[in-house]
Write an enzyme that holds these catalytic residues in place. Structure first.
Site, PDB file in Angstrom:
ATOM      1  N   GLY A  14       0.812  -1.221   0.000  1.00 46.77           N
ATOM      2  CA  GLY A  14       0.000   0.000   0.000  1.00 46.77           C
ATOM      3  C   GLY A  14       0.838   1.260   0.000  1.00 46.77           C
ATOM      4  N   SER A  16       1.371   3.500  -2.530  1.00 48.95           N
ATOM      5  CA  SER A  16       1.157   4.442  -3.627  1.00 48.95           C
ATOM      6  C   SER A  16       1.066   5.889  -3.150  1.00 48.95           C
ATOM      7  CB  SER A  16      -0.114   4.073  -4.407  1.00 48.95           C
ATOM      8  OG  SER A  16      -1.253   4.100  -3.571  1.00 48.95           O
ATOM      9  N   ARG A  17       0.681   6.099  -1.906  1.00 45.93           N
ATOM     10  CA  ARG A  17       0.550   7.460  -1.376  1.00 45.93           C
ATOM     11  C   ARG A  17       0.508   7.398   0.146  1.00 45.93           C
ATOM     12  NH1 ARG A  17      -5.767   9.329  -2.281  1.00 45.93           N
ATOM     13  NH2 ARG A  17      -6.747   7.473  -1.377  1.00 45.93           N
ATOM     14  N   ASP A  63      -3.844  -7.199  -6.106  1.00 50.55           N
ATOM     15  CA  ASP A  63      -4.849  -7.212  -5.047  1.00 50.55           C
ATOM     16  C   ASP A  63      -4.443  -8.187  -3.950  1.00 50.55           C
ATOM     17  OD1 ASP A  63      -7.086  -7.269  -3.454  1.00 50.55           O
ATOM     18  OD2 ASP A  63      -8.448  -8.021  -5.011  1.00 50.55           O
ATOM     19  N   ASN A  90       1.316  -2.232   5.373  1.00 53.79           N
ATOM     20  CA  ASN A  90       0.628  -0.954   5.463  1.00 53.79           C
ATOM     21  C   ASN A  90      -0.721  -0.949   4.750  1.00 53.79           C
ATOM     22  OD1 ASN A  90       0.501   2.101   5.794  1.00 53.79           O
ATOM     23  ND2 ASN A  90       0.503   1.919   3.562  1.00 53.79           N
ATOM     24  N   SER A 147      -3.459   0.732  14.600  1.00 55.76           N
ATOM     25  CA  SER A 147      -4.203   1.985  14.780  1.00 55.76           C
ATOM     26  C   SER A 147      -4.558   2.210  16.243  1.00 55.76           C
ATOM     27  CB  SER A 147      -5.495   1.949  13.963  1.00 55.76           C
ATOM     28  OG  SER A 147      -6.301   3.080  14.218  1.00 55.76           O
ATOM     29  N   TYR A 160     -12.856  -1.497  10.861  1.00 54.95           N
ATOM     30  CA  TYR A 160     -11.477  -1.025  10.827  1.00 54.95           C
ATOM     31  C   TYR A 160     -10.833  -1.192  12.207  1.00 54.95           C
ATOM     32  CZ  TYR A 160      -7.475   2.090  10.227  1.00 54.95           C
ATOM     33  OH  TYR A 160      -6.200   2.605  10.185  1.00 54.95           O
ATOM     34  N   LYS A 164      -7.800  -3.864  13.004  1.00 58.00           N
ATOM     35  CA  LYS A 164      -6.511  -3.361  13.460  1.00 58.00           C
ATOM     36  C   LYS A 164      -6.145  -3.964  14.819  1.00 58.00           C
ATOM     37  CE  LYS A 164      -5.163  -0.807  10.039  1.00 58.00           C
ATOM     38  NZ  LYS A 164      -3.958  -1.172   9.267  1.00 58.00           N
TER      39      LYS A 164
END
Length: 255
Positions: A14, A16-17, A63, A90, A147, A160, A164
């Site tokens: 993950g 890309s940003r 994916d 991530n 998280s 979520y 986590k």
């Protein structure tokens, strides 16, 4: 076990940003070679790759929620880099689904999506990387991005928060099982931090309320979280294996 301080082969999922990009940059600046994984944002992942210091970095897409794709991704990263010394888990989804406002059909589908990406993909990628580390016999590091929400609750994003929390527990289980092979496993539990995905929430009254969660009166930068990930993956951090490191600016204190 001989884990180098630099020149490592690092897979960041993950990337890309956002935080993934910051983590990839931190390892590259340290002299490591990075496999930048992306799910669907190839253009942004290419920008991450182009921004990395040094040479020898690679791009891998796919994916992770598909076990076969996860195996292909890990194989491609290991093949291009010559192995995997560090894995940073991530990649995650965080889609709103407050119970009172979400249909059962959407609720069920969103839970499945969160579990498959946030938890099962993390477990699968950890297996794929750790087995390569074991076969290489030189140890390694796995760092999971958890998280603060795993501890304080996420009323609008319960899947979520739950996944986590499971990622934290997975990391601690793996820390015990992989220690005999010189593989350290730890997690970070960030609070709110600034990325392009959440930048719109940091303006106006909502932004003021978010910053007020911390007595420092601000949110973290992605680079601050990435610095902690880099340290947890370092040779000197072996004794932190099994830890879940709170990175929330004293906005939530666990007992």
């Amino acid at each position: 076990m001989n884990i180098p301080a630099t020149g490592r082969r690092v897979l960041v999922s993950g990337a890309s940003r956002g935080l993934g990009r910051a983590v990839a940059r931190a390892f590259a600046a340290n002299g490591d070679r990075v496999a930048v994984h992306y799910g669907s944002r190839q253009d942004e992942a290419c920008r991450t790759l182009e921004s990395l210091a040094g040479t020898g970095h690679v791009l891998v897409g796919g994916d992770l929620s598909d076990p076969a794709e996860a195996a292909r991704i890990a194989g491609a990263a290991a093949g291009e880099l010559g192995g995997i010394d560090v894995l940073v888990n991530n990649a995650a989804v965080n889609l709103p689904h407050p119970l009172a406002d979400t249909s059962y059909e959407d609720w069920s589908a969103l839970w499945q999506r969160h579990v498959s990406v946030n938890l099962v993909a993390t477990a699968n990628l950890s297996h794929l990387a750790a087995r390569r580390m074991i076969e290489a016999g030189t140890g390694g590091r796995i760092v999971n991005i958890g998280s603060r929400g795993a501890f304080r609750g996420e009323p609008d994003h319960p899947a979520y928060g739950a996944t986590k929390a499971a990622v934290h527990a997975l990391g601690q289980s793996l820390a015990v099982s992989l220690a005999p092979y010189g593989i350290g496993v730890a997690s970070v539990a960030p609070g709110f931090f600034d990325t392009e995905r959440v930048a719109h929430r940091l303006s106006g009254a909502e932004g003021e309320a978010i910053r007020a969660q911390s007595p420092f009166g601000r949110v973290a930068s992605a680079e601050e979280i990435a610095a902690a990930v880099l340290w947890l993956a370092s040779p000197v951090a072996e004794w932190s294996s099994g830890a879940v490191l709170d990175l929330n600016g004293a906005s939530y204190l666990r007992t």
